[in-house]
Design a protein around this motif. Sequence first.
Motif, short mmCIF file in Angstrom:
data_model
loop_
_atom_site.label_atom_id
_atom_site.label_comp_id
_atom_site.label_asym_id
_atom_site.label_seq_id
_atom_site.Cartn_x
_atom_site.Cartn_y
_atom_site.Cartn_z
N LEU A 48 41.88 37.25 33.74
CA LEU A 48 40.58 37.57 34.33
C LEU A 48 39.46 36.91 33.53
O LEU A 48 38.48 36.43 34.12
N LEU A 78 38.78 37.29 43.91
CA LEU A 78 39.73 38.18 43.23
C LEU A 78 40.83 38.63 44.19
O LEU A 78 40.59 38.82 45.39
N CYS A 82 43.70 43.63 42.66
CA CYS A 82 43.10 43.66 41.33
C CYS A 82 42.21 44.90 41.18
O CYS A 82 41.46 45.24 42.09
N ASP A 110 42.32 43.64 30.61
CA ASP A 110 43.31 42.63 30.99
C ASP A 110 43.85 41.92 29.75
O ASP A 110 45.05 41.67 29.65
#
Length: 258
Positions: A48, A78, A82, A110
């Motif tokens: 990310l 995205l 997510c 992340d």
Amino acid sequence: MTLLGASGSISSFKELAYVFTKEYTSYRTIKKNHDHLFNLCKKFDESLRDYIKRFKAEKAKIIGCDDQVASSAFKRGLPTECELYGDLTISPCQTLEEVFATAERYALWDDDRIAAKKAAKQADQLAEQASQRNGNNKDEGKRRSQPEGDTPATESYTKFTIPIHQILAQVRDMPWLKKPSPLKGNPAKKDTSRYCAFHEGHGHYTNDCFAWKRHLEELVRDGHGTEFIAMGSIQQIKDCDAVANEPPRKKSYGSTRF
């Protein structure tokens, strides 16, 4: 007026401008508009944090980029599964600065998950290497891989989708988890580089612990933890039950959680 010699000469400024433009058109920088951002998507193997950096770099190339458009494009890039996508959908941010601030917080999460996966993978590799080294010496391998001394090395076990030391970490506090008998032998002579989380002592790895493997098989027979069983093993269990005319397990396969 001829600007060059007779061979390949240019007779006017207009012709010179044409030749110059034709020659250097490939070096011209093409301006990008706001719609370019909607072509950006987070890659499957991209963190990310890297996606955030790449998106910001592309946005910086667009002069006068509208923040609202950029916010929509960032979210569109995205994956829908997510966690950040869900957060931005449920609680929309008012400004692009807020979107990036929220994204940075999720990037920390992340990063931590990526580091944990990397550490677990390294631990599995070390365990596998140790197991292979033990296999080169049958006598030494038998002493290290059979700390209890009563389980044959040829015994087969159910195949799981994750290493059994990770399963233990998830069920450690469950009331139905049985505590093993203390390890035999002199603790001072144990190999301190090998630690078993099931016995909470040294001498062998958790993934090589036959006591934990046997107990895990008992839990499977009682219907616990079937979501971690590989599909092929689930079918084998069903086939074995059918041959032995055993009643169905307490819980259905593929849907039970610890």
